[in-house]
Motif scaffolding. Structure first.
Motif, PDB file in Angstrom:
ATOM      1  N   ASP A   1      49.839  44.348  50.963  1.00  0.00           N
ATOM      2  CA  ASP A   1      49.611  43.058  50.298  1.00  0.00           C
ATOM      3  C   ASP A   1      48.286  43.059  49.542  1.00  0.00           C
ATOM      4  OD1 ASP A   1      51.973  42.217  51.355  1.00  0.00           O
ATOM      5  OD2 ASP A   1      51.092  40.939  52.904  1.00  0.00           O
ATOM      6  N   TRP A   2      47.288  43.636  50.159  1.00  0.00           N
ATOM      7  CA  TRP A   2      45.958  43.658  49.538  1.00  0.00           C
ATOM      8  C   TRP A   2      45.972  44.478  48.247  1.00  0.00           C
ATOM      9  CZ3 TRP A   2      41.843  46.848  48.238  1.00  0.00           C
ATOM     10  CH2 TRP A   2      40.602  46.200  48.055  1.00  0.00           C
TER      11      TRP A   2
ATOM     12  N   GLU B   1      47.919  42.634  45.448  1.00  0.00           N
ATOM     13  CA  GLU B   1      47.143  41.585  44.758  1.00  0.00           C
ATOM     14  C   GLU B   1      46.180  42.178  43.736  1.00  0.00           C
ATOM     15  OE1 GLU B   1      45.344  39.118  47.806  1.00  0.00           O
ATOM     16  OE2 GLU B   1      47.320  38.785  48.698  1.00  0.00           O
ATOM     17  N   ARG B   2      45.498  43.251  44.101  1.00  0.00           N
ATOM     18  CA  ARG B   2      44.556  43.886  43.166  1.00  0.00           C
ATOM     19  C   ARG B   2      45.305  44.432  41.949  1.00  0.00           C
ATOM     20  NH1 ARG B   2      42.392  42.244  47.129  1.00  0.00           N
ATOM     21  NH2 ARG B   2      42.528  40.436  45.813  1.00  0.00           N
TER      22      ARG B   2
ATOM     23  N   GLU C   1      48.078  43.373  40.677  1.00  0.00           N
ATOM     24  CA  GLU C   1      48.515  42.253  39.831  1.00  0.00           C
ATOM     25  C   GLU C   1      47.355  41.711  39.004  1.00  0.00           C
ATOM     26  OE1 GLU C   1      50.827  39.541  42.300  1.00  0.00           O
ATOM     27  OE2 GLU C   1      52.597  40.655  41.606  1.00  0.00           O
ATOM     28  N   GLU C   2      46.165  41.598  39.617  1.00  0.00           N
ATOM     29  CA  GLU C   2      44.987  41.162  38.862  1.00  0.00           C
ATOM     30  C   GLU C   2      44.719  42.088  37.682  1.00  0.00           C
ATOM     31  OE1 GLU C   2      42.687  39.613  42.893  1.00  0.00           O
ATOM     32  OE2 GLU C   2      41.847  41.289  41.755  1.00  0.00           O
TER      33      GLU C   2
END
Ligand code: URP
Ligand code: ZN
Ligand code: ZN
Ligand code: ZN
Length: 490
Positions: free
Chosen positions: A195-196, A199-200, A202-203
């Protein structure tokens, strides 16, 4: 004596032996006897001349997802099991999947009976996916499902937000599965790492299908595998780690087995043949190969999967058939909206129920990568033993007459390149498109009835002939009464 079927002059391959010139005599759905020169002693309603052909036990695919709510464009029991028999699989174990909000398992199991009853071309049983393991479910419901429904295995997820359990919930489940003699299957990937990273990525707008593999590195599988082996050791229970793909994770399993811990593992066809470069195709084609754990980058991991099949690290070889259609807004294309990619929204999983057995026969046995006995053990005998199917998994008197007859090398079938239109699933692609096959099941026989006849009608079995199987306990392993210290979990 009149019997239903005699298969003459077969080369019978089991997990232990290769027996030449065998006549297999079938009566009342079971194997009555086999041996040399038997056919003269029986009057058979039907005979098959298998001169020179291998006959292997019907395939058992112990990891199949059909008609689950989380894959609305996948296969149903009808289309999935139709494809099973065409590929030499006569038994599947599918999942009855609990939603987080389900307070009872009984309606869940009833629902999967509704989805499968009268729909199946092959025999089938259920594993339970547990996502909300309440005390009532663990203490009051599981014992009933083991006893009355013959459901002797559960699957737990360590990843995927809607499904995952945390370690203390896994320990709770293990307390019950230990007491009930159930096999606990685990999807082992570290959820927080994934998950971590996601998220990175996607950013950073790294959202093409390829980044699915980047978001789930080997180390996520390696760590979770070691962790669940530790949980199993603490609780002294047998587990099976599903769909393994990583060399280091497989080494953790191997080391545990050497210590005699009851750790089993499974790998799947795609982890033997495909690398993560498959996720890079143009026109979003890479989404076709999005599955979890992901295809790996390094040939070293693929080699380790082959090695693990040979050296016994892997107990079973399953398809993890978890398909979604490609060209469908709720299928793989859910990850492509108005030209914008989002690997996170691509449904995970590949089709592979029909190809599993032929892929390992053609790409493993005929390429001298594994013996035919090992092939039988991995695709049929071990799944039968691990999941308590006591009438299946070998060719012997008293066992169900579930058989695959291959083309003999003397009357060779013409090798061919696979195309999706040859398959019988309801999916618009196969990741094995273009793969060369030197052999394919000529006949598939389920409980004495021919259900697949490649040269005369193809699918000749009937929908609804497949039966629900109540299973017993695993005969491969059980708790050892060895603990890490004086603490007892019960
Ligand atoms: O990618 C996969 N394997 N999806 C199916 C569900 C599962 O985790 O087995
Ligand atoms: Zn439905
Ligand atoms: Zn899984
Ligand atoms: Zn799966």
């Amino acid at each position: 004596m009149e019997v239903d079927l005699v298969i003459r002059n077969a080369t019978v391959a089991t997990a232990s032996d290769i027996l030449p010139n065998q006549d297999i005599v079938v009566k009342d759905e079971r194997i009555l006897c086999l041996g040399q020169g038997l056919s003269a002693l029986f009057k058979a309603r039907r005979e098959i001349d298998a001169e020179g052909a291998f006959v292997t036990p019907g395939g058992i695919d112990s990891h199949v997802h059909l008609h689950q709510d989380n894959s609305p464009t996948g296969d149903t029991f009808a289309t999935g099991t139709r494809s099973a028999i065409a590929g030499g699989t006569t038994t599947i174990l599918a999942f009855a999947s609990q939603e987080r909000t389900d307070e009872s398992l009984f309606p869940v199991v009833e629902e999967y009976h509704r989805r499968s009853a009268g729909q199946s071309y092959c025999d089938y049983g259920f594993h339970l996916i547990l996502t909300n393991p309440t005390p009532k479910i663990l203490q009051q419901e599981l014992p009933v499902l083991v006893k009355d429904e013959g459901i002797s295995s559960v699957k737990l997820y360590m990843t995927y937000q809607p499904l995952k359990l945390v370690d203390r919930q896994i320990l709770d489940v293990m307390t019950s599965t230990r007491a009930l003699g159930m096999t606990t299957m685990v999807h082992a990937e570290n959820s927080d790492m994934i998950d971590w990273i996601t998220e990175r990525l996607e950013e950073r707008r790294m959202t093409d299908p390829y980044y699915h593999a980047v978001s789930r590195p080997n180390i996520a599988e390696d760590e979770a595998t070691y962790r669940v082996i530790s949980l199993s050791e603490l609780m002294d229970i047998p587990i099976l780690i599903v769909h393994m793909s990583s060399k280091i994770a497989a080494a953790h399993v191997r080391k545990a087995q050497t210590r005699l811990l009851p750790i089993h593992a499974e790998t799947c066809p795609h982890y033997l043949f495909f690398k993560s470069d498959r996720l890079r195709g143009e026109h979003f084609e890479g989404a076709k190969c999005v599955c979890s754990p992901p295809l790996r980058e390094d040939q070293m991991d693929l080699d380790a999967m082959w090695q693990g099949l040979k050296n016994g690290t892997f107990t079973t070889f399953s398809s993890d058939h978890a398909p979604s259609k490609f060209d469908h807004p709720q299928g793989k294309k859910a990850g492509l909206v108005n030209g914008t990619t989002s690997f996170r929204k691509i449904p995970n999983g590949l089709p592979g129920l029909e190809t599993r057995v032929p892929v390992l026969f053609s790409g493993g046995v005929l390429k001298d990568k594994i013996s035919i006995q090992k092939f039988v053990e991995l695709t049929s005998s071990n799944p039968a033993k691990l999941y308590g199917l006591d009438k299946k998994g070998t060719i012997a008197p008293g066992f169900d007459a579930d058989l695959v007859i291959w083309y003999p090398s003397s009357r060779k079938m013409t090798p061919f390149a696979l195309t999706n239109d040859m398959l019988h699933h309801d999916i618009d692609y196969t990741p094995f498109e273009g793969m060369e096959f030197e052999n394919w099941p000529r006949w598939t026989i389920l409980r004495g009835s021919i259900v697949w006849d490649r040269e005369n009608g193809g699918i000749v079995g009937q929908m609804g002939y497949g039966r629900y199987l109540k299973r017993g306990r695993s005969t491969l392993s059980k708790p050892r009464e060895v603990f890490v210290n004086e603490f007892r979990p019960y």
